[in-house]
Design a protein around this motif. Structure first.
Motif, short mmCIF file in Angstrom:
data_model
loop_
_atom_site.label_atom_id
_atom_site.label_comp_id
_atom_site.label_asym_id
_atom_site.label_seq_id
_atom_site.Cartn_x
_atom_site.Cartn_y
_atom_site.Cartn_z
N VAL A 82 17.14 13.99 14.41
CA VAL A 82 17.79 13.04 15.31
C VAL A 82 16.83 11.94 15.73
O VAL A 82 17.21 10.78 15.89
N LEU A 83 15.55 12.29 15.85
CA LEU A 83 14.54 11.32 16.27
C LEU A 83 14.06 10.42 15.13
O LEU A 83 13.23 9.55 15.35
N GLY A 84 14.56 10.63 13.93
CA GLY A 84 14.23 9.74 12.82
C GLY A 84 13.25 10.28 11.82
O GLY A 84 12.90 9.59 10.85
N ILE A 85 12.77 11.50 12.02
CA ILE A 85 11.87 12.10 11.04
C ILE A 85 12.67 12.40 9.77
O ILE A 85 13.75 12.98 9.82
N GLU A 86 12.13 12.01 8.62
CA GLU A 86 12.88 12.14 7.37
C GLU A 86 12.54 13.41 6.60
O GLU A 86 13.35 13.87 5.79
N GLN A 87 11.37 13.96 6.84
CA GLN A 87 11.06 15.23 6.18
C GLN A 87 10.12 16.06 7.06
O GLN A 87 9.22 15.53 7.70
N THR A 88 10.41 17.35 7.10
CA THR A 88 9.59 18.29 7.85
C THR A 88 9.05 19.33 6.89
O THR A 88 9.79 19.88 6.08
N ILE A 89 7.76 19.59 7.00
CA ILE A 89 7.10 20.59 6.16
C ILE A 89 6.68 21.74 7.06
O ILE A 89 5.88 21.55 7.99
N VAL A 90 7.25 22.90 6.81
CA VAL A 90 6.92 24.09 7.60
C VAL A 90 5.86 24.89 6.85
O VAL A 90 6.07 25.30 5.71
N ILE A 91 4.74 25.10 7.50
CA ILE A 91 3.65 25.89 6.92
C ILE A 91 3.65 27.26 7.57
O ILE A 91 3.63 27.37 8.81
N HIS A 92 3.72 28.28 6.76
CA HIS A 92 3.66 29.65 7.28
C HIS A 92 2.25 29.91 7.80
O HIS A 92 1.27 29.83 7.06
N PHE A 93 2.18 30.19 9.10
CA PHE A 93 0.88 30.40 9.73
C PHE A 93 0.55 31.89 9.72
O PHE A 93 1.27 32.71 10.27
N ASP A 94 -0.54 32.23 9.07
CA ASP A 94 -1.05 33.61 9.09
C ASP A 94 -2.56 33.56 9.23
O ASP A 94 -3.16 32.47 9.35
N LYS A 95 -3.19 34.71 9.23
CA LYS A 95 -4.63 34.74 9.45
C LYS A 95 -5.41 34.08 8.33
O LYS A 95 -6.45 33.47 8.56
N ALA A 96 -4.88 34.17 7.11
CA ALA A 96 -5.55 33.51 6.00
C ALA A 96 -5.53 32.00 6.19
O ALA A 96 -6.56 31.31 5.99
N PHE A 97 -4.38 31.47 6.60
CA PHE A 97 -4.30 30.03 6.82
C PHE A 97 -5.21 29.60 7.96
O PHE A 97 -5.80 28.52 7.93
N SER A 98 -5.36 30.45 8.98
CA SER A 98 -6.19 30.10 10.13
C SER A 98 -7.66 29.95 9.77
O SER A 98 -8.43 29.39 10.55
N GLN A 99 -8.06 30.46 8.60
CA GLN A 99 -9.45 30.37 8.19
C GLN A 99 -9.78 29.06 7.49
O GLN A 99 -10.95 28.77 7.18
N ILE A 100 -8.78 28.25 7.18
CA ILE A 100 -9.02 26.99 6.47
C ILE A 100 -9.70 26.00 7.41
O ILE A 100 -9.26 25.77 8.53
N ARG A 101 -10.78 25.42 6.92
CA ARG A 101 -11.49 24.43 7.72
C ARG A 101 -10.64 23.18 7.91
O ARG A 101 -9.89 22.77 7.03
N ALA A 102 -10.75 22.58 9.07
CA ALA A 102 -9.93 21.42 9.39
C ALA A 102 -10.16 20.28 8.40
O ALA A 102 -9.20 19.63 7.94
#
Length: 317
Positions: A82-102
């Motif tokens: 509704v706010l105009g965003i055309e695509q949303t990417i959902v990333i599954h957050f788990d402990k492995a993902f939390s280890q990725i450096r910024a």
């Protein structure tokens, strides 16, 4: 709005202007971020994009202190559209993902996969391993990798920073009017209508017993509400609580009386928005006393809807 789970889908449109975060509630602060992304994407012919995380990172890393969410994922995604965003990417957050450096995330995902031209963060948002990703790192990396980065200022109301935590606190206090101002819309819940004890019919005020999908429910009491039925918002009064007059409930329920409505709602998924708190839930000495109070609640709700300011701002039958 296009929805993608993960960043590997070839159908993700590029280049992008994007933001990333949890965005629970999509309050006025989040809306400013979305507006910035949408406006900048239009200005440079890119795709306004949001990266969000499911489940909430704290639910994975610190489940004992994970907050109850104001919205379901589906509600949040719909609102971003509704706010105009055309695509949303959902990333599954788990402990492995939390280890990725910024910095690795910014290089590998934001730049190489999503071709981001501009990236905007909300004030105080952190990401990446050990929360090392912040606006300073984002600006440093952007200068090396060739994209624009900036921070969107926070939005304040009554001198306080608008945030999801504060809105949760307001709702648990029953302060739905102030929560509405911070959200930019009335707080709402949705869920299927299930069969209850059918006491409302016997009282002369039939109610829909809703099992909310939302985890944050306003404080127990009686509220003026709006209920979405067949594409129209209708006047309603909603009770949250344990029906103390009858004394047989063990769990709180959400029961909505839709005014001037007589259809069968069982099995439907209803949306209810909380507009104004009328009173605390009470235990009455008799059924007749309860019926009289409900009639007064309905009368007060009608007066609310007939007030000039409400009639101008809300399209409710």
């Amino acid at each position: 709005m296009k929805l993608f789970h993960g960043t590997d889908n070839a159908e993700i449109a590029r280049p992008t202007v994007l933001t990333l975060g949890v965005f629970d509630g999509l309050h006025l602060g989040h809306q400013l971020i979305m507006k910035t992304v949408v406006d900048r994407a239009r200005a440079i012919d890119a795709v306004p994009t949001v990266i969000t995380f499911e489940p909430h990172p704290r639910a994975v890393l610190h489940p004992e202190s994970a907050p109850p969410l104001l919205q379901t994922l589906d509600q949040k995604i719909e609102a971003m559209g509704v706010l105009g965003i055309e695509q949303t990417i959902v990333i599954h957050f788990d402990k492995a993902f939390s280890q990725i450096r910024a910095e690795d995330f910014l290089r590998d995902v934001v730049v190489e996969r999503l071709h981001a031209k501009e990236v905007y963060l909300g004030r105080g948002f952190f990401f990446g391993h050990n929360r090392e990703g912040n606006i300073d790192l984002l600006r440093s990396v952007s200068s090396k990798l060739g994209f624009v980065a900036d921070e969107v200022p926070e939005v304040r109301l009554r001198g306080k920073r608008i945030g999801s935590t504060l809105i949760r606190e307001l709702l648990t206090q029953g302060r739905v009017n102030l929560a509405r101002r911070m959200l930019g819309r009335p707080y709402g819940v949705e869920g299927p209508v299930v069969r209850g004890a059918a006491r409302g019919v016997n009282l002369g005020f039939a109610t829909a017993n809703i099992q909310p999908h939302n985890r944050v429910i306003p404080r127990g009491g009686v509220y003026v509400t709006a209920t979405l039925i067949e594409g129209q918002w209708r006047r309603s009064v909603t009770n949250i609580g344990v029906r103390p007059t009858f004394g047989d409930a063990t769990e709180s329920s959400v029961e909505t009386h839709v005014m001037n409505w007589s259809g069968d709602l069982y099995g439907n998924v209803l949306r209810v928005r909380f507009l104004h708190r009328l009173r605390d839930e009470e235990k009455f000495g008799s059924i007749d006393e309860l019926k009289s109070q409900i009639a007064r609640d309905v009368e007060r709700a009608n007066r609310y809807f007939e007030s000039a300011g409400v009639k101008r701002s809300l399209a409710i039958l």
